[in-house]
Motif scaffolding. Structure first.
Motif, PDB file in Angstrom:
ATOM      1  N   HIS A   1     -28.674  58.813  17.102  1.00  0.00           N
ATOM      2  CA  HIS A   1     -27.809  58.808  18.285  1.00  0.00           C
ATOM      3  C   HIS A   1     -28.193  57.671  19.230  1.00  0.00           C
ATOM      4  CE1 HIS A   1     -27.402  62.984  16.861  1.00  0.00           C
ATOM      5  NE2 HIS A   1     -26.234  62.983  17.453  1.00  0.00           N
TER       6      HIS A   1
ATOM      7  N   ARG B   1     -22.149  56.775  27.330  1.00  0.00           N
ATOM      8  CA  ARG B   1     -21.564  56.954  26.014  1.00  0.00           C
ATOM      9  C   ARG B   1     -22.586  57.594  25.076  1.00  0.00           C
ATOM     10  NH1 ARG B   1     -19.512  51.395  23.894  1.00  0.00           N
ATOM     11  NH2 ARG B   1     -21.127  50.611  25.306  1.00  0.00           N
TER      12      ARG B   1
ATOM     13  N   ILE C   1     -23.188  58.091  21.162  1.00  0.00           N
ATOM     14  CA  ILE C   1     -22.717  57.509  19.906  1.00  0.00           C
ATOM     15  C   ILE C   1     -23.496  58.116  18.752  1.00  0.00           C
ATOM     16  CG2 ILE C   1     -22.372  55.379  18.608  1.00  0.00           C
ATOM     17  CD1 ILE C   1     -22.449  53.883  21.273  1.00  0.00           C
ATOM     18  N   ARG C   2     -22.768  58.655  17.784  1.00  0.00           N
ATOM     19  CA  ARG C   2     -23.402  59.191  16.569  1.00  0.00           C
ATOM     20  C   ARG C   2     -23.392  58.119  15.492  1.00  0.00           C
ATOM     21  NH1 ARG C   2     -25.968  60.766  12.712  1.00  0.00           N
ATOM     22  NH2 ARG C   2     -25.983  62.893  11.864  1.00  0.00           N
ATOM     23  N   LEU C   3     -24.582  57.811  14.974  1.00  0.00           N
ATOM     24  CA  LEU C   3     -24.706  56.803  13.926  1.00  0.00           C
ATOM     25  C   LEU C   3     -24.735  57.463  12.547  1.00  0.00           C
ATOM     26  CD1 LEU C   3     -27.453  54.516  15.545  1.00  0.00           C
ATOM     27  CD2 LEU C   3     -24.969  54.222  15.612  1.00  0.00           C
TER      28      LEU C   3
ATOM     29  N   ARG D   1     -21.425  56.538  11.614  1.00  0.00           N
ATOM     30  CA  ARG D   1     -19.955  56.486  11.559  1.00  0.00           C
ATOM     31  C   ARG D   1     -19.277  57.260  12.694  1.00  0.00           C
ATOM     32  NH1 ARG D   1     -21.770  56.780   6.343  1.00  0.00           N
ATOM     33  NH2 ARG D   1     -21.828  59.048   6.447  1.00  0.00           N
ATOM     34  N   GLY D   2     -19.967  57.513  13.775  1.00  0.00           N
ATOM     35  CA  GLY D   2     -19.349  58.208  14.897  1.00  0.00           C
ATOM     36  C   GLY D   2     -19.441  59.713  14.753  1.00  0.00           C
ATOM     37  N   PRO D   3     -18.838  60.410  15.718  1.00  0.00           N
ATOM     38  CA  PRO D   3     -17.915  59.946  16.768  1.00  0.00           C
ATOM     39  C   PRO D   3     -18.651  59.390  17.991  1.00  0.00           C
ATOM     40  CG  PRO D   3     -18.173  62.313  16.918  1.00  0.00           C
ATOM     41  CD  PRO D   3     -18.979  61.885  15.713  1.00  0.00           C
ATOM     42  N   THR D   4     -17.860  58.914  18.953  1.00  0.00           N
ATOM     43  CA  THR D   4     -18.376  58.425  20.221  1.00  0.00           C
ATOM     44  C   THR D   4     -17.708  59.191  21.360  1.00  0.00           C
ATOM     45  OG1 THR D   4     -18.792  56.190  19.365  1.00  0.00           O
ATOM     46  CG2 THR D   4     -18.569  56.427  21.747  1.00  0.00           C
TER      47      THR D   4
ATOM     48  N   THR E   1     -17.366  59.411  25.564  1.00  0.00           N
ATOM     49  CA  THR E   1     -17.568  58.637  26.788  1.00  0.00           C
ATOM     50  C   THR E   1     -17.375  59.536  28.000  1.00  0.00           C
ATOM     51  OG1 THR E   1     -16.758  56.624  25.714  1.00  0.00           O
ATOM     52  CG2 THR E   1     -16.820  56.633  28.115  1.00  0.00           C
TER      53      THR E   1
END
Length: 295
Positions: free
Chosen positions: A62, A76, A78-80, A82-85, A87
């Motif tokens: 993250h 923000r 952000i999940r690594l 491939r997301g999601p993100t 905000t």
């Protein structure tokens, strides 16, 4: 060697955000301990691709990014990879230093940050798609609890995420957990807690207990402790969107993230020397426009 599948994070501020928002980023980083890069440095030349390139070898799952736009400060999640993100617009917040100055019973113990906090989600509607995604994202940023192996002594912090329907806002609170023996008089609690002080003037411990129990209760003593490292909002006057933007230098010194820490203290870095090795690998791979950050 078994792979460590616990979620890990990078917390940083992006571009020029001002001193107050940068301090909030540092407070949030400490809140995410120990599974975060405590000594992460991000330079102006770094782009998001650099951080993503370094995050892979370190097992980072993250990113928590603080930034500022024309509409105000944002955060923000952000999940690594491939997301999601997600905000969030930051409406108001209170820094650790503000809480420490105003609270008579603030608490700080480095041992509290050796174990990840417990997470409590309140008032989220699981039937709503956005609420379900948000609650799942927040929950998965922290390692799950194993009821069979978790010891009570390890539960030292709790994070509360509360959704307010009227304001359509998520409130964050960071608390310290302490245990007390119930059913005991005030004097006995002081003796057990080693707060009795000098007892040499008493002929018998019963004399001290009678005197302590007869004294009026102190609101400060019974007040719930406030955990100094990071609270989303408190009794202190919250900061609004108009952050202090002064102090943004043009030289190299003004481009790096600065930690709000006392001199001579070092925070434990979960990733250790692996961060430097990953940064070197990222340099060879040409991850984006600029040198990679060092964790």
């Amino acid at each position: 060697m078994e792979e460590d599948k616990r979620p890990k994070s990078f917390v940083f501020s992006h571009r020029s955000v001002g001193r107050s928002l940068r301090a909030l980023s540092n407070d949030t980083r400490r809140m995410m301990a120990p599974l975060t890069a405590m000594n992460l440095r991000v330079q102006r030349s770094n782009v998001m691709k650099d951080l993503i390139h370094v995050a892979g070898p370190l097992g980072v799952t993250h990113l928590i990014v603080f930034s500022r736009t024309e509409y105000g400060p944002n955060m923000r999640l952000i999940r690594l990879p491939r997301g999601p993100t997600l905000t969030f617009r930051i409406k108001e917040y209170t820094l650790v230093k503000d809480i420490t100055k105003l609270s008579k019973n603030s608490h700080f113990d480095r041992r509290d940050f050796l174990v990840s906090p417990l997470v409590v989600l309140n008032n989220f509607n699981k039937e709503d798609r956005i609420h379900s995604l948000t609650s799942t994202m927040l929950q998965n940023m922290f390692p799950p609890i194993d009821i069979q192996t978790t010891r009570t002594s390890e539960c030292r912090r709790v994070l509360l995420f509360h959704y307010d329907r009227e304001e359509d806002a998520v409130y964050l609170r960071h608390f310290h957990i302490s245990t007390r023996t119930v059913g005991l008089s005030r004097g006995v609690r002081r003796v057990l807690g080693r707060q009795a002080g000098d007892l040499s003037s008493y002929n018998d411990v019963a004399d001290y207990l009678r005197r302590a129990n007869a004294a009026p209760d102190s609101d400060v003593e019974d007040e719930a402790a406030v955990l100094a490292p990071t609270d989303g909002e408190s009794e202190a006057e919250p900061r609004d969107d108009d952050d202090d933007l002064e102090g943004e230098g043009e030289g190299e010194g003004g481009l790096k993230e600065e930690e709000d820490e006392a001199e001579g203290e070092e925070d434990p870095d979960e990733f250790g020397d692996a961060a430097a090795a990953a940064a070197t690998a990222a340099t060879g791979g040409g991850g984006g426009g600029g040198s990679p950050p060092a964790a």
